[in-house]
Write an enzyme that holds these catalytic residues in place. Structure first.
Site, PDB file in Angstrom:
ATOM      1  N   SER A   1       0.844  -1.184   0.000  1.00  0.00           N
ATOM      2  CA  SER A   1       0.000   0.000   0.000  1.00  0.00           C
ATOM      3  C   SER A   1       0.879   1.233   0.000  1.00  0.00           C
ATOM      4  CB  SER A   1      -0.940  -0.013   1.194  1.00  0.00           C
ATOM      5  OG  SER A   1      -0.229  -0.342   2.346  1.00  0.00           O
TER       6      SER A   1
ATOM      7  N   SER B   1      -3.143   4.527  -1.486  1.00  0.00           N
ATOM      8  CA  SER B   1      -3.729   3.423  -2.239  1.00  0.00           C
ATOM      9  C   SER B   1      -3.336   2.084  -1.656  1.00  0.00           C
ATOM     10  CB  SER B   1      -3.216   3.484  -3.673  1.00  0.00           C
ATOM     11  OG  SER B   1      -1.825   3.266  -3.665  1.00  0.00           O
TER      12      SER B   1
ATOM     13  N   LYS C   1      -4.781  -1.571  -8.448  1.00  0.00           N
ATOM     14  CA  LYS C   1      -4.542  -0.459  -7.529  1.00  0.00           C
ATOM     15  C   LYS C   1      -5.874   0.189  -7.205  1.00  0.00           C
ATOM     16  CE  LYS C   1      -1.554   3.596  -7.052  1.00  0.00           C
ATOM     17  NZ  LYS C   1      -0.331   4.220  -7.537  1.00  0.00           N
TER      18      LYS C   1
ATOM     19  N   ASP D   1       9.279  11.057  -8.587  1.00  0.00           N
ATOM     20  CA  ASP D   1       9.432  10.111  -7.476  1.00  0.00           C
ATOM     21  C   ASP D   1      10.192   8.870  -7.950  1.00  0.00           C
ATOM     22  OD1 ASP D   1       9.203   9.227  -4.890  1.00  0.00           O
ATOM     23  OD2 ASP D   1       7.156   8.478  -5.097  1.00  0.00           O
TER      24      ASP D   1
HETATM   25  N1  LIG Z   1       1.818  -3.144 -11.322  1.00  0.00           N
HETATM   26  C1  LIG Z   1       2.275  -3.552 -10.147  1.00  0.00           C
HETATM   27  N2  LIG Z   1       2.711  -4.809  -9.979  1.00  0.00           N
HETATM   28  C2  LIG Z   1       3.171  -5.239  -8.803  1.00  0.00           C
HETATM   29  N3  LIG Z   1       3.263  -4.465  -7.716  1.00  0.00           N
HETATM   30  C3  LIG Z   1       2.858  -3.191  -7.814  1.00  0.00           C
HETATM   31  C4  LIG Z   1       2.339  -2.675  -9.029  1.00  0.00           C
HETATM   32  N4  LIG Z   1       2.022  -1.367  -8.848  1.00  0.00           N
HETATM   33  C5  LIG Z   1       2.330  -1.099  -7.574  1.00  0.00           C
HETATM   34  N5  LIG Z   1       2.832  -2.175  -6.948  1.00  0.00           N
HETATM   35  C6  LIG Z   1       3.294  -2.255  -5.557  1.00  0.00           C
HETATM   36  O1  LIG Z   1       2.289  -1.701  -4.719  1.00  0.00           O
HETATM   37  C7  LIG Z   1       2.851  -0.835  -3.768  1.00  0.00           C
HETATM   38  C8  LIG Z   1       2.235   0.555  -3.842  1.00  0.00           C
HETATM   39  O2  LIG Z   1       2.156   0.967  -5.179  1.00  0.00           O
HETATM   40  P1  LIG Z   1       2.294   2.472  -5.690  1.00  0.00           P
HETATM   41  O3  LIG Z   1       3.696   2.900  -5.450  1.00  0.00           O
HETATM   42  O4  LIG Z   1       1.820   2.545  -7.085  1.00  0.00           O
HETATM   43  O5  LIG Z   1       1.259   3.185  -4.764  1.00  0.00           O
HETATM   44  P2  LIG Z   1       1.356   4.640  -4.199  1.00  0.00           P
HETATM   45  O6  LIG Z   1       0.145   4.911  -3.395  1.00  0.00           O
HETATM   46  O7  LIG Z   1       1.640   5.595  -5.274  1.00  0.00           O
HETATM   47  O8  LIG Z   1       2.616   4.436  -3.297  1.00  0.00           O
HETATM   48  P3  LIG Z   1       3.619   5.508  -2.804  1.00  0.00           P
HETATM   49  O9  LIG Z   1       2.831   6.693  -2.466  1.00  0.00           O
HETATM   50  O10 LIG Z   1       4.221   4.807  -1.617  1.00  0.00           O
HETATM   51  O11 LIG Z   1       4.634   5.715  -3.890  1.00  0.00           O
HETATM   52  C9  LIG Z   1       4.337  -0.861  -4.008  1.00  0.00           C
HETATM   53  O12 LIG Z   1       4.899  -1.785  -3.119  1.00  0.00           O
HETATM   54  C10 LIG Z   1       4.503  -1.380  -5.390  1.00  0.00           C
HETATM   55  O13 LIG Z   1       5.676  -2.129  -5.539  1.00  0.00           O
END
Ligand SMILES: Nc1ncnc2c1ncn2[C@@H]1O[C@H](COP(=O)(O)OP(=O)(O)OP(=O)(O)O)[C@@H](O)[C@H]1O
Length: 730
Positions: free
Chosen positions: A370, A374, A390, A513
């Protein structure tokens, strides 16, 4: 199903335990008199035979699949660890359905097959039907009871079982008021602890694209939580085994079935009279808010025909769902009354088990992670493809913020088809009013609040492992072997990172990022994810507009820290592509040294101070054996953003594109001399003059002129000889 049918099971002593499990399970949902203990079970079987219950004559030509109902947990290897949904958060999602759901099996008795690789040994037709499954997962058996097995993603190196991993943690913090004023507009930032300090688990990597299926499988099987393994083992293991044994008729009926899951049942669909009264296509009816038209280039919606495609979304058979549910509760199925049909539509799927995006169901396999806003789940679609889903909860957010979240979709849409970017398969914004605002392209209702259950769903390509975990694994390896970083490994992944960032920079997007956790390995290639704070560069500028500083602290550029402040010359500090290059420099540094360049400064303020100090010198100790590598890191980590190299330059840097050495035999004497006195400017000039005289002698008309040139050459040669001899005489 009627438990009496169970009596027809062949009494195979080799499968006693399996039989026991099946019977036991079936009795739990029926009025059977079968007792749950094995001796009772045997007595019952004997009693059944005494009562002369004949085995049904099996007509293989007209084989009707029968269902056993078994606890899903029980259908997996009996030695599998028992799921503990209380203690393991990542199990939680599916643990509930596990506890309350039963799964249907359409085979005699193949529990044991559920823990062995499904054999696809049937006819070509069968193979065709299972092609997608086969490609995704030719599952090896899981026999190991490694104590380390847990919910997390990485397999133990010894036994390839799952071992726990501390995922990269993010600390999100808000500055106190006084700090805020100190920092200008610094708002919310996130600090990521260095992953190398946190990650314990090794990862098994397989970069051979030919072995990718096996790798997928490996990572899929080993990385999934127990409940998920149970699901796949029971569902796919059984079904595929049964189909291979029973033929194509069964094959079509033995797909992802669970009582609460809408079922894919081609028996219904193959009904020649087409008498099936229940709706085939539930797409879009649940939420009614398909967002396909929301943004430019909407995601393609599968247009599979229902006929002959048991895996198609259209083939969801709610009848079976309802039927199975009523069987579970032991009640007789009642035909739907007119009153029922006029009642408000209820969800036709279990939200604990499934996500529905644009009418398509995705079964949860476990939570991947997470982020700040998200959660990301590993899911399986109805065509048996693994995706990441997601889910961004918009509850209580204002429209302006929600609009920002929608931008990630916009960028991912823009980057569709690009090799090094994670692909967006489908998406849905459930709040129709928000959708309308987004569609109109302007936020007329900035203060509006998103509906209670407002969510954004994004179905994404699934990444097996992220670069942060890969690095942690690499460094663990290096620590134990005392070898140094493998330059080719470095080159391979560095180039992929550059190509990914090149893609977005060409599209005028600044990611903001970039960090190892945002590069995922998909079929052997690194792909960029998380465009949550990405920004488009407006057409007439080279910078992006930001109201606040964002990014992950350890990878943030000086200008990202000081965004919108004024520099010594009174110019406003802005972020653009060079800001991403700085982050890349931090990643490369981490790849080489195992930690980020400012990792030793542990507090926020210490980091802020050194990163924003133009006179701070980054330590490169020990210098890498290849001087080009050092040069490359420095080209990215130049404090002055104008000095930083661009992506096209970095792609041509000698570390990636080493100059081809000319064989000694092909070089002339002067070149060799010149090579050995590179540091001496005079010597270099003399060599080039000498080269000129030899290759392009001008004005050699008279003898005098020839003598003059020879004189000059001899003088230069003597001087060069003296220069070359100098170090030796010292
Ligand atoms: N397409 C994907 N396949 C596998 N794992 C994913 C994928 N997209 C995201 N993740 C995993 O899910 C987690 C959170 O994803 P993401 O970074 O997109 O969310 P976020 O809310 O933008 O997170 P942050 O704010 O921490 O950067 C991470 O551990 C990431 O490795």
């Amino acid at each position: 199903m009627d438990s009496r049918e169970e009596d027809n099971l062949p009494a195979d002593h080799n499968h006693d335990s399996n039989l026991y499990r099946s019977f036991n399970a079936s009795t739990s949902s029926s009025s059977s008199s079968f007792n749950s203990s094995p001796p009772d079970f045997l007595r019952n079987v004997q009693a059944a035979f005494k009562r002369h219950r004949m085995m049904p004559r099996m007509n293989l030509n007209n084989f009707q699949p029968r269902r056993l109902v078994a606890h899903r947990q029980e259908t997996s290897n009996s030695s599998s660890p028992i799921l503990d949904s209380k203690t393991d958060e990542s199990h939680h999602v599916s643990a509930k359905p596990l506890a309350k759901n039963m799964m249907t099996l359409t085979t005699y008795n193949h529990e044991s097959a559920s823990v062995t690789p499904p054999s696809i040994s049937g006819t070509p037709t069968e193979e065709g039907k299972f092609k997608s499954i086969d490609a995704q997962r030719c599952q090896p058996s899981i026999n190991c009871d490694c104590k380390n097995r847990n919910s997390f993603d990485l397999p133990c190196l010894q036994c390839k079982q799952v071992v726990p991993v501390d995922a990269p943690k993010k600390v999100q913090f808000a500055l106190e008021n006084d700090a805020r004023s100190h920092m200008g507009s610094l708002a919310l930032t996130e600090m990521e602890c260095d992953t190398n300090n946190q990650l314990n688990a090794p990862a098994v990597l397989n970069h051979d694209p030919n072995l990718q299926n096996v790798h997928n499988l490996d990572s899929d099987l080993t990385s999934r939580p127990n409940d998920e393994r149970n699901f796949l083992q029971s569902d796919f293991g059984h079904h595929m085994t049964s189909s291979s044994n029973l033929g194509s008729t069964c094959c079509a009926t033995t797909l992802v079935n669970s009582v609460h899951a809408p079922m894919v049942n081609s028996t219904t669909h193959s009904c020649p009279e087409n008498k099936c009264e229940l709706p085939r296509n539930q797409q879009g009816k649940e939420t009614g808010s398909s967002s396909s038209s929301m943004l430019k280039d909407p995601p393609p919606v599968s247009d599979k025909s229902t006929k002959g495609d048991p895996l198609s979304v259209d083939a969801i058979d709610l009848k079976n769902d309802v039927k199975s549910a009523s069987l579970k509760s032991g009640k007789q199925e009642k035909p739907a009354s007119k009153k029922d049909s006029s009642a408000p539509r209820k969800r036709n799927y279990d939200p604990d088990l499934f996500f529905k995006v644009n009418g398509k169901l995705y079964q949860r396999l476990g939570k991947i992670g997470s982020g700040g806003s998200s959660e990301v789940h590993k899911v399986i679609s109805q065509d048996c493809t693994i995706y990441a889903l997601k889910k961004i909860k918009l509850k209580g957010r204002d429209y302006a913020t929600a609009y920002g979240f929608c931008q990630e979709i916009e960028y991912l849409n823009k980057l569709k088809g690009k090799d090094h970017i994670i692909q967006l398969i489908d998406y849905e914004v459930t709040d129709k009013a928000l959708l309308k605002e987004v569609m109109s392209g302007c936020m007329s209702n900035k203060d509006g609040r998103v509906k209670e259950d407002g969510c954004i769903y994004m179905v994404l390509e699934y990444g097996e492992i992220d670069l942060a975990h890969m690095l942690s694994h690499k460094w663990r390896e290096l620590d134990t072997s005392s070898s140094t970083i493998d330059e080719n490994w470095l080159r391979f992944y560095w180039q992929q990172i550059l190509l990914a960032v090149k893609t977005i920079h060409e599209e005028r997007i600044v990611h903001s990022d970039l960090k190892p956790a945002n590069f995922l390995l998909v079929r052997g290639s690194l792909k960029l994810i998380d465009f949550g704070i990405a920004k488009a560069i407006l057409s007439d500028t080279t910078n992006i507009q930001r109201d606040s500083q964002v990014g992950t602290l350890s990878y943030m550029s000086p200008e990202a820290f000081m965004c919108n402040e004024t520099d010594a010359n009174g110019n406003t500090i802005k972020c653009g592509r060079p800001s991403d290059i700085w982050s890349l420099g931090c990643i490369l540094y981490q790849m080489v040294y195992g930690k980020t360049p400012f990792a030793d400064y542990t507090t926020f303020w210490a980091k802020f101070k050194v990163i924003t100090d133009p006179n701070h010198e980054i330590h490169y100790q020990p210098p890498p054996p290849n001087p080009w590598l050092l040069d490359l890191i420095k080209k990215c980590l130049a404090w002055d953003r104008k000095q930083r190299w661009t992506i096209p330059q970095l792609l041509q840097h000698p570390f990636l594109v080493p100059p081809i050495p000319v064989p000694v035999s092909d070089r002339n004497l002067i070149q060799l001399v010149s090579d050995s006195c590179r540091e001496d400017r005079n010597a270099m000039l003399m060599c080039s003059r000498l080269q000129e005289l030899v290759t392009d002698p001008i004005g050699l008309g008279s003898v005098d002129e020839k003598c003059k040139l020879l004189d000059e050459m001899s003088r230069l040669c003597i001087q060069l000889k003296e220069l070359l001899g100098k170090p030796e005489s010292n």
